[in-house]
Write a protein that holds these residues in place. Structure first.
Motif, mmCIF file in Angstrom:
data_model
loop_
_atom_site.group_PDB
_atom_site.id
_atom_site.type_symbol
_atom_site.label_atom_id
_atom_site.label_comp_id
_atom_site.label_asym_id
_atom_site.label_seq_id
_atom_site.Cartn_x
_atom_site.Cartn_y
_atom_site.Cartn_z
ATOM 1 N N ARG B 75 1.045 -0.736 -0.095
ATOM 2 C CA ARG B 75 0.073 -0.115 -0.053
ATOM 3 C C ARG B 75 0.391 1.728 0.023
ATOM 4 O O ARG B 75 0.565 2.228 -0.852
ATOM 5 C CB ARG B 75 -0.764 -0.022 1.566
ATOM 6 N N VAL B 76 1.955 1.521 0.749
ATOM 7 C CA VAL B 76 2.379 2.294 0.669
ATOM 8 C C VAL B 76 4.004 2.554 -0.424
ATOM 9 O O VAL B 76 4.056 3.497 -1.008
ATOM 10 C CB VAL B 76 3.895 2.550 1.948
ATOM 11 N N CYS B 77 3.457 1.795 -1.447
ATOM 12 C CA CYS B 77 3.816 1.950 -2.289
ATOM 13 C C CYS B 77 4.043 2.311 -3.613
ATOM 14 O O CYS B 77 3.969 2.918 -3.896
ATOM 15 C CB CYS B 77 4.911 0.600 -2.923
ATOM 16 N N ASP B 78 2.273 1.891 -3.443
ATOM 17 C CA ASP B 78 1.085 2.306 -4.250
ATOM 18 C C ASP B 78 1.522 4.197 -3.685
ATOM 19 O O ASP B 78 0.683 4.415 -4.903
ATOM 20 C CB ASP B 78 -0.334 1.483 -3.694
ATOM 21 N N ALA B 79 1.358 4.094 -2.551
ATOM 22 C CA ALA B 79 1.236 5.430 -2.606
ATOM 23 C C ALA B 79 2.483 6.767 -2.701
ATOM 24 O O ALA B 79 2.006 7.403 -3.319
ATOM 25 C CB ALA B 79 0.329 6.270 -1.549
ATOM 26 N N ALA B 80 3.290 5.907 -3.101
ATOM 27 C CA ALA B 80 4.400 6.886 -3.249
ATOM 28 C C ALA B 80 4.354 6.623 -5.839
ATOM 29 O O ALA B 80 5.057 7.842 -4.954
ATOM 30 C CB ALA B 80 5.538 5.289 -3.182
ATOM 31 N N ARG B 81 3.951 5.601 -5.642
ATOM 32 C CA ARG B 81 3.617 5.969 -7.141
ATOM 33 C C ARG B 81 2.615 7.128 -7.537
ATOM 34 O O ARG B 81 2.903 7.463 -8.513
ATOM 35 C CB ARG B 81 2.751 4.557 -7.445
ATOM 36 N N LEU B 82 2.219 7.617 -6.988
ATOM 37 C CA LEU B 82 1.440 8.804 -6.841
ATOM 38 C C LEU B 82 2.241 10.372 -7.250
ATOM 39 O O LEU B 82 2.111 10.923 -8.099
ATOM 40 C CB LEU B 82 0.448 9.545 -5.385
ATOM 41 N N VAL B 83 3.446 10.038 -6.459
ATOM 42 C CA VAL B 83 4.360 11.498 -6.278
ATOM 43 C C VAL B 83 5.203 10.620 -8.034
ATOM 44 O O VAL B 83 4.901 11.959 -9.008
ATOM 45 C CB VAL B 83 5.394 10.695 -5.158
ATOM 46 N N LEU B 84 5.404 9.968 -8.098
ATOM 47 C CA LEU B 84 6.349 9.314 -9.738
ATOM 48 C C LEU B 84 4.672 9.929 -10.630
ATOM 49 O O LEU B 84 4.687 10.826 -11.671
ATOM 50 C CB LEU B 84 6.065 8.128 -9.130
ATOM 51 N N ARG B 85 3.718 9.210 -10.058
ATOM 52 C CA ARG B 85 2.839 9.943 -11.907
ATOM 53 C C ARG B 85 2.642 11.170 -12.095
ATOM 54 O O ARG B 85 2.735 12.363 -12.950
ATOM 55 C CB ARG B 85 1.054 9.109 -10.909
ATOM 56 N N MET B 86 2.602 12.088 -10.724
ATOM 57 C CA MET B 86 2.924 13.973 -11.123
ATOM 58 C C MET B 86 4.218 14.241 -11.646
ATOM 59 O O MET B 86 3.520 15.137 -12.675
ATOM 60 C CB MET B 86 2.608 14.294 -9.270
ATOM 61 N N TYR B 87 4.919 13.513 -11.618
ATOM 62 C CA TYR B 87 6.437 13.952 -12.052
ATOM 63 C C TYR B 87 6.390 13.249 -13.895
ATOM 64 O O TYR B 87 6.780 14.107 -14.767
ATOM 65 C CB TYR B 87 7.272 12.882 -11.692
ATOM 66 N N ALA B 88 5.876 12.321 -14.106
ATOM 67 C CA ALA B 88 5.784 11.740 -14.804
ATOM 68 C C ALA B 88 4.451 12.576 -16.129
ATOM 69 O O ALA B 88 4.853 12.442 -17.071
ATOM 70 C CB ALA B 88 5.188 10.170 -14.577
ATOM 71 N N GLU B 89 3.943 13.182 -14.625
ATOM 72 C CA GLU B 89 2.447 14.238 -16.061
ATOM 73 C C GLU B 89 3.251 14.845 -17.134
ATOM 74 O O GLU B 89 2.851 15.322 -17.982
ATOM 75 C CB GLU B 89 1.407 14.430 -15.260
ATOM 76 N N ASN B 90 4.133 15.786 -16.575
ATOM 77 C CA ASN B 90 4.702 16.795 -17.154
ATOM 78 C C ASN B 90 6.357 16.832 -17.245
ATOM 79 O O ASN B 90 7.080 17.252 -16.424
ATOM 80 C CB ASN B 90 3.977 17.833 -17.015
ATOM 81 N N PRO B 91 6.477 16.086 -18.167
ATOM 82 C CA PRO B 91 8.434 15.336 -18.154
ATOM 83 C C PRO B 91 9.362 16.900 -18.498
ATOM 84 O O PRO B 91 10.757 17.201 -17.181
ATOM 85 C CB PRO B 91 8.616 14.246 -18.467
ATOM 86 N N ALA B 92 8.827 17.638 -19.434
ATOM 87 C CA ALA B 92 9.484 18.773 -19.597
ATOM 88 C C ALA B 92 9.716 19.986 -18.350
ATOM 89 O O ALA B 92 10.884 20.325 -18.136
ATOM 90 C CB ALA B 92 8.953 19.708 -20.603
ATOM 91 N N PHE B 93 8.831 19.900 -17.453
ATOM 92 C CA PHE B 93 8.545 20.658 -16.533
ATOM 93 C C PHE B 93 9.791 20.325 -15.811
ATOM 94 O O PHE B 93 10.226 21.014 -14.596
ATOM 95 C CB PHE B 93 7.351 20.803 -15.760
ATOM 96 N N SER B 94 9.746 18.622 -15.096
ATOM 97 C CA SER B 94 9.911 18.113 -13.507
ATOM 98 C C SER B 94 11.373 18.206 -14.814
ATOM 99 O O SER B 94 12.515 18.101 -12.989
ATOM 100 C CB SER B 94 9.826 16.629 -14.079
ATOM 101 N N VAL B 95 11.915 18.070 -14.980
ATOM 102 C CA VAL B 95 13.398 17.877 -15.449
ATOM 103 C C VAL B 95 14.322 19.297 -15.482
ATOM 104 O O VAL B 95 15.331 19.865 -14.817
ATOM 105 C CB VAL B 95 13.316 17.108 -17.028
ATOM 106 N N GLN B 96 13.220 20.423 -16.085
ATOM 107 C CA GLN B 96 13.342 22.160 -15.620
ATOM 108 C C GLN B 96 13.328 22.309 -13.991
ATOM 109 O O GLN B 96 14.600 22.732 -12.936
ATOM 110 C CB GLN B 96 12.702 22.745 -16.417
ATOM 111 N N ARG B 97 12.590 21.670 -13.408
ATOM 112 C CA ARG B 97 12.559 21.922 -11.859
ATOM 113 C C ARG B 97 14.187 21.410 -10.755
ATOM 114 O O ARG B 97 14.489 21.684 -10.932
ATOM 115 C CB ARG B 97 10.831 21.882 -11.691
#
Lengths: 233, 233
Positions: B75-97
């Motif tokens: 369950r906590v691994c799945d919760a962590a995947r929410l963070v990944l999803r946020m980053y992966a939604e906008n790769p260009a922005f995430s890399v810039q940040r």
């Protein structure tokens, strides 16, 4: 001089509060000039953590002095114990600082950055030891984080109890959990350890069958299940 | 409006640098007033991490919606995947940040405090699930730290590669390491999980026999060793 500045700072932090105390107040109480303060501490925050730079240097030197014979997980646990020793050397000061960092968000952020630097020192050492191993960096980062979390769990319990009891025993117990969890995996890079009946070493994990059974199970039933698992039925 | 402010801010951060950009510059480019900026962001630092508060709220809600049937480490691994999803939604922005936070120490400190809040959310959930278990809080803290470290190891590799490749696969692999390490211990407070031939549930660890064998071992040899292990010879 350095110790006098720390003592004056903490006396004022406790009496007036951290935010309400200026560097001028501290140097006035310590009877020195502003320049002396900044010779020892880049900022007011740094006087709260006067010993972490030295401890980080000790930890780095300790890890650098490691040999190939040191079991790596045990070694990072021993390195973490250096931090505990620093806290335990002066329980009254450590407890006072712990209370202060709970109250002042800026100090909490400073503390997080110090913890991060300890964690990176442990991870860098493990990355070196696990170099060339599949997922070596991943394992290094995870084990370093586990060591820091275990250490801090025990340290904070001790600080919350106002420094009562033996911090060393609590930290040993917490680090023991991490060592038990990771010592084997860190030791055996290639494959799951083969043991039992025909444990003559395993090439590929798929070549190994693991059977878990109750000691009091009927033998015929175990053998039948074993045949199925081995694909011999 | 909020998105326009973030876009304007990043355009300026990249062009002029973070320190050289003021809130006035950002609102001028976005064509809004200062008050609008501060309605969305308490400070200039917050505009760099516009999505973490929402992600933290999502994670907290996700964990709060857990049932007793959820395996806690998974369950906590799945919760962590929410963070990944946020980053992966906008790769260009995430890399810039990511590049920006490497350069500006203040942003690095901010990021550490955000990571700390994610870790605490995971640890609090696990503390609840492990309540009453010996060392429940210790195990919760260590596993939460391991999950965050594994997630961040994969996430940062992906960010360093400029968002090339599939971040989800890398994070799954990293979290798989943590799940394999901790799932069994977290699942079975009393005894190792019994499975296989006669895996009808185990009372005491001593009641369980684990046999590891090569798939190509002769059956007679496995049975003989099994008899020995079961104490039937």
């Amino acid at each position: 001089m350095r110790d006098a500045l720390v003592a004056a700072a903490f006396r004022l932090f406790v009496e007036r509060g951290y935010e309400q105390t200026t560097v001028d107040d501290i140097v006035a109480l310590a009877g020195v000039g502003r320049r002396s303060f900044f010779r020892y501490f880049p900022s007011k925050e740094d006087v709260v953590f006067p010993d972490h730079e030295g401890c980080l240097a000790d930890m780095t030197a300790f890890l650098a002095a490691s040999g190939a014979g040191h079991e790596p997980v045990r070694r990072v646990c021993d390195a973490a114990r250096l931090v505990l020793r620093m806290y335990a050397e002066n329980p009254a000061f450590s407890v006072q600082r712990y209370r202060l960092t709970r109250q002042v968000p800026g100090l909490r952020a400073y503390e997080l950055s110090v913890v991060w630097r300890y964690e990176r020192a442990l991870a860098e050492y493990l990355r070196g030891r696990f170099a060339g191993r599949p997922d070596g960096n991943l394992h290094a980062d995870v084990i370093a984080a586990a060591v820091v979390a275990a250490h801090n769990n025990a340290l904070r319990s001790w600080l919350r109890s106002d420094g009562e009891g033996d911090a060393g025993t609590a930290v040993d117990h917490a680090l023991g959990y991490v060592q038990t969890t990771y010592a084997r995996s860190a030791d055996a890079p290639a494959a799951p350890a083969a043991s039992g009946p025909a444990g003559t070493g395993a090439g590929h994990p798929d070549d190994v069958v693991v059977v878990v059974t109750r000691r009091d199970a009927p033998l015929w039933r175990v053998v039948r299940e074993l045949e199925t698992a081995l694909g011999r039925d």
